[in-house]
Scaffold this motif. Structure first.
Motif, short mmCIF file in Angstrom:
data_model
loop_
_atom_site.label_atom_id
_atom_site.label_comp_id
_atom_site.label_asym_id
_atom_site.label_seq_id
_atom_site.Cartn_x
_atom_site.Cartn_y
_atom_site.Cartn_z
N ILE A 267 4.10 8.87 1.46
CA ILE A 267 5.36 9.08 2.16
C ILE A 267 5.42 8.09 3.33
O ILE A 267 4.40 7.82 3.98
CB ILE A 267 5.47 10.52 2.69
N PHE A 268 6.60 7.57 3.59
CA PHE A 268 6.73 6.65 4.72
C PHE A 268 8.02 6.92 5.49
O PHE A 268 8.98 7.48 4.97
CB PHE A 268 6.70 5.19 4.26
N ASP A 269 8.01 6.50 6.74
CA ASP A 269 9.17 6.60 7.63
C ASP A 269 9.26 5.27 8.39
O ASP A 269 8.41 4.97 9.22
CB ASP A 269 9.00 7.77 8.60
N TYR A 270 10.30 4.49 8.08
CA TYR A 270 10.46 3.18 8.71
C TYR A 270 11.60 3.24 9.73
O TYR A 270 12.73 3.55 9.39
CB TYR A 270 10.76 2.12 7.65
N ASN A 271 11.28 2.96 10.99
CA ASN A 271 12.27 2.94 12.07
C ASN A 271 12.83 1.53 12.19
O ASN A 271 12.13 0.60 12.61
CB ASN A 271 11.62 3.38 13.38
N LEU A 272 14.10 1.35 11.82
CA LEU A 272 14.70 0.02 11.86
C LEU A 272 14.89 -0.50 13.27
O LEU A 272 14.86 -1.71 13.51
CB LEU A 272 16.07 0.03 11.15
N LEU A 273 15.10 0.41 14.22
CA LEU A 273 15.38 -0.03 15.58
C LEU A 273 14.14 -0.62 16.25
O LEU A 273 14.24 -1.58 17.01
CB LEU A 273 15.91 1.14 16.41
N SER A 274 12.96 -0.05 15.96
CA SER A 274 11.73 -0.54 16.58
C SER A 274 10.87 -1.36 15.63
O SER A 274 9.83 -1.88 16.03
CB SER A 274 10.90 0.65 17.09
N PHE B 202 6.51 -4.36 11.69
CA PHE B 202 6.24 -4.22 10.26
C PHE B 202 6.63 -5.46 9.44
O PHE B 202 5.85 -5.91 8.61
CB PHE B 202 7.00 -2.99 9.74
N ILE B 203 7.80 -6.00 9.69
CA ILE B 203 8.28 -7.13 8.89
C ILE B 203 7.30 -8.29 8.96
O ILE B 203 6.88 -8.87 7.94
CB ILE B 203 9.67 -7.58 9.36
N LYS B 204 6.90 -8.66 10.17
CA LYS B 204 5.98 -9.79 10.36
C LYS B 204 4.62 -9.50 9.74
O LYS B 204 4.05 -10.36 9.05
CB LYS B 204 5.84 -10.08 11.85
N ARG B 205 4.11 -8.30 9.96
CA ARG B 205 2.77 -7.95 9.45
C ARG B 205 2.74 -7.98 7.92
O ARG B 205 1.77 -8.44 7.32
CB ARG B 205 2.39 -6.56 9.96
N ILE B 206 3.78 -7.49 7.29
CA ILE B 206 3.82 -7.45 5.83
C ILE B 206 3.89 -8.86 5.26
O ILE B 206 3.24 -9.19 4.27
CB ILE B 206 5.01 -6.59 5.35
N GLN B 207 4.70 -9.71 5.89
CA GLN B 207 4.80 -11.10 5.42
C GLN B 207 3.46 -11.82 5.53
O GLN B 207 3.09 -12.60 4.65
CB GLN B 207 5.87 -11.84 6.21
N GLU B 208 2.74 -11.57 6.61
CA GLU B 208 1.46 -12.26 6.82
C GLU B 208 0.36 -11.73 5.92
O GLU B 208 -0.54 -12.47 5.52
CB GLU B 208 1.04 -12.12 8.29
N SER B 209 0.41 -10.44 5.59
CA SER B 209 -0.70 -9.82 4.85
C SER B 209 -0.63 -10.05 3.35
O SER B 209 -1.64 -9.90 2.66
CB SER B 209 -0.71 -8.32 5.12
N GLY B 210 0.54 -10.40 2.82
CA GLY B 210 0.67 -10.51 1.37
C GLY B 210 0.67 -9.17 0.68
O GLY B 210 0.44 -9.08 -0.53
N PHE B 211 0.93 -8.10 1.42
CA PHE B 211 0.95 -6.75 0.86
C PHE B 211 1.99 -6.64 -0.26
O PHE B 211 1.77 -5.97 -1.28
CB PHE B 211 1.25 -5.75 1.97
N LEU C 107 13.56 6.85 5.15
CA LEU C 107 12.50 7.73 4.67
C LEU C 107 12.34 7.51 3.17
O LEU C 107 13.32 7.24 2.47
CB LEU C 107 12.86 9.20 4.93
N GLY C 108 11.09 7.63 2.70
CA GLY C 108 10.92 7.43 1.27
C GLY C 108 9.51 7.74 0.80
O GLY C 108 8.66 8.21 1.56
N LYS C 109 9.29 7.47 -0.46
CA LYS C 109 7.98 7.69 -1.05
C LYS C 109 7.63 6.52 -1.94
O LYS C 109 8.50 5.81 -2.46
CB LYS C 109 7.97 9.00 -1.85
#
Length: 708
Positions: free
Chosen positions: A415-422, A444-453, A511-513
């Motif tokens: 389960i995840f909760d992504y806050n667009l404002l922060s 999150f955006i920067k970290r995901i791009q760098e990690s190749g997740f 919110l999502g899964k």
């Protein structure tokens, strides 16, 4: 019951919801919480007008929100106690039903607590003001009735009118009435002075000024949900509001008053026509120019000026200068040019004398609405500066969080909760066991791009999906290959639901899964491969080839295309001399040779034993096809030797072009087959384009052998 007690009644079947709302108001109000609609009615029966607001959910046991509203209306409580619906359903159907039942406002979950506080306090103040006005009007009527013997006929008519108006729940203030009387008097006197054709005696001028106070009497018949709405009216609500002109006349007609028909006519025409405009764009009848009685025109202009310079629940006051400019520029509608000239002459006199008169008489009439002085302008950071929530709310939140954790662990999903404002995301604990990441990630955006997740192309698709979400379409699904702890990738399905701030109209959270679908994806891919590929070479089979080529040829922007049928020469000898297993190996080798010489956009498939098709779209000119065919022919010249037995094979190619030779795949395939037969008959290991002369020759189709 304590008359000074202030109660807010919160009705919701979920305790956490009640606790969060209670936390917003418990400093200034006594809070009563109930979990079903039946207890709402019980609480109102006990506490009555001490309840200043009912915050009502729709879905509740025993009696839902709709039934509560119907019961309150039946008991007359909605006229005394405002109701605000707090719901997660923002559909127009639900909103319309609630407003028709008499609610004052609706708040959509999730909500900004500070905005909810302001909206609730505004409605409470409006109802308190309305109640005060009614009380004051009753007192005024009592006083006027006691002095009835000393009042003239006009005042007697006003008394009767006000007595009727109180039954329709008047909402006008004393100062507004005083200002309207003064404005009308000044405008009428000046009009008579400038334009003698408007011959009015002083008594007539006073009669017009007196009758002006009746212009909005019809608003008493307008529903509170429209009349007291703080925000902008919808088109439908505005149509309801416009009926106050007709309703006012209906009220006047109910009065048994025949002693002064002239005064009655003034009141009636002012009430009915004070919203008509010189250019015919007013209401209710669309009268224009001199069709509109002059006293209605005067009151219309006075009403517009007073509305602009007065404070309203939906706007601050404009300055005198701003109001004059707006009227003269035609921003408030078109008025009689003579009346505008009159307005210019006396406008400064009106400003100076009206302010003076208002100050003198402010204490004599009803007190106009003023927002509470402690209400400060709303800032977006207010919610962040609110006091720490109570221990009860904290405990309930911890219980909900534990339920959320247990359910996510039992489901096997992340389960995840992504806050667009922060730009901050929080995963359930299972994520740290599977992926090489923390459960909480800032930036999150920067970290995901760098990690190749997430693979780059899929990440772009994910961002595009987020950008496309709207309150009407808040859901989306996407399949993603995600990087595991061991750096391998597996397929997951992401299901997301956006949460919108109903007051700001923007997406604040997603919110999502995330569910592992790797094995399902592998099975699906295997089934797709079995259904669409040749098991020996891995190329498209005939059905898949047909489907893909049909799709390309249906594209209206396609410029040209070519179908090549490649048939191996002397391949039967390989099978006869070396066996079919050896022949299968040769076919695999041939398929690799073909693959190495096509573009990524080309479509290739095996349609029979030793027959292949290559489809090329937008190839340029015919020389490109010639070079490609020559390359195929060279690559397919093979010699095989086993136990002193030698076999040589080669390839022959027939070519048909779109749109010259045909516009459908079936036509192109037949003509490429004719060209193939032609070149195999002439000399093998070569290629031929379909030409008209080939059509004249008898040929034996290679495709017929395949189909057989």
């Amino acid at each position: 019951m304590n008359d000074n007690e202030k109660i807010i009644l919160i009705a919701d079947d979920i305790e956490l919801n009640r606790a969060i709302i209670a936390e917003i108001f418990n400093k200034n109000y006594r809070i009563i919480e109930v979990e079903n609609g039946r207890k709402v009615l019980d609480a109102i029966a006990v506490h009555g007008r001490a309840i200043k607001m009912v915050l009502l959910d729709i879905i509740m046991p025993e009696m839902d929100g709709y039934e509560v509203l119907q019961a309150m209306a039946g008991n007359g409580w909605l006229k005394q106690i405002p109701v605000i619906i707090i719901t997660s359903d923002s559909s127009e159907k639900v909103a319309l039903r609630c407003y028709n039942l008499g609610v004052s406002d609706m708040v959509k979950k999730p909500f900004n607590p500070e905005i909810v506080r302001r909206r609730v306090e505004n409605v409470i103040e409006l109802y308190a003001h309305k109640f005060d006005l009614e009380t004051m009007i009753k007192k005024q009527i009592t006083t006027m009735e006691e002095q009835e013997a000393r009042l003239n006929q006009a005042n007697s008519f006003v008394i009767d009118a006000l007595s009727t108006v109180i039954e329709f729940r008047s909402g006008e203030s004393g100062q507004h009435i005083q200002r309207m009387r003064g404005l009308t008097r000044y405008l009428t006197n000046n009009l008579v002075h400038l334009y003698p054709e408007y011959d009015m005696e002083p008594a007539m001028v006073e009669a017009v000024a007196s009758a002006a106070t009746m212009h909005d009497i019809g608003k008493i018949a307008i529903p509170d949900s429209v009349l007291l709405k703080p925000g902008k009216l919808t088109d439908k609500e505005f149509e309801v509001m416009k009926t106050h002109t007709i309703r006012g006349c209906e009220i006047l007609e109910t009065l048994d008053y025949t002693q002064d028909e002239d005064y009655f006519k003034l009141c009636y025409e002012i009430c009915r026509y004070h919203h008509e405009r010189w250019d015919g764009k007013g209401y209710p009848e669309g009268l224009r120019e001199d069709e509109i009685p002059i006293w209605a025109q005067i009151v219309s202009l006075a009403d517009v000026y007073d509305a602009l310079t007065s404070e309203r629940v939906y706007k601050p006051p404009y300055s005198h200068e701003q109001a004059v400019t707006m009227i003269l520029n035609g921003e408030c509608g078109v008025f009689n040019p003579k009346l505008i000239a009159c307005f210019k002459e006396c406008v400064n006199h009106i400003r100076d004398n009206l302010d003076e008169n208002t100050e003198k008489t402010a204490g004599e009439g009803l007190v106009p609405y003023r927002p509470s002085s402690h209400v400060k302008p709303l800032r977006l950071t207010d919610i962040e500066e609110m006091d720490t929530i109570s221990e009860r709310v904290m405990w309930l939140l911890e219980v909900e969080q534990e339920k959320y954790r247990v359910l996510s662990e039992m489901s096997g999903e992340i389960i995840f909760d992504y806050n667009l404002l922060s730009d901050r995301i929080e995963f359930s604990e299972k994520a740290s066991d599977i992926f090489d990441m923390d459960t909480q990630i800032e930036h999150f955006i920067k970290r995901i791009q760098e990690s190749g997740f997430i693979e780059q192309e899929q990440f772009k698709e994910l961002i595009d999906s987020i950008k496309k979400i709207t309150p009407e379409q808040p859901f989306f699904r996407q399949e993603l290959r995600l990087k595991l702890k061991d750096s391998s990738y597996e397929w997951y399905e992401l299901y997301a639901n956006a949460i919108f701030d109903s007051d700001m109209g923007r997406c604040i959270s997603i919110l999502g899964k995330i569910t592992n679908i790797h094995e399902r994806k592998k099975r699906s891919d295997l089934l797709y491969q079995q259904a669409n590929t040749d098991p020996l070479t891995g190329l498209f089979n005939r059905n898949a080839l047909n489907k893909h080529i049909y799709a390309v040829l249906a594209d209206p922007v396609l410029k040209n295309a070519a179908v090549m049928i490649i048939d191996l020469d002397n391949f039967k000898a390989v099978n006869d001399n070396f066996g079919h297993l050896y022949g299968d190996g040769v076919l695999k080798e041939i398929s690799r040779e073909i693959r190495e010489r096509v573009r990524e956009t080309d479509i290739i498939g095996r349609i029979g034993g030793d027959e292949f098709v290559v489809f090329m779209e937008n190839y340029g000119d015919e020389s490109v096809l010639e070079k490609r065919a020559e390359a195929f022919c060279r690559a397919l010249r093979k010699r095989y030797e086993e136990d002193d037995v030698e076999c040589a094979i080669s390839g022959s190619i027939g070519i048909a072009c779109f749109p010259r030779d045909g516009k459908t795949y079936d036509e192109l395939l037949v003509k490429a087959d004719q060209a193939l037969y032609y070149i195999k008959k002439e000399h093998k290991n070569d290629y031929a384009f379909y030409r008209d002369e080939i059509r004249q020759t008898h040929f034996h189709s290679v495709l017929s052998e395949v189909d057989a």
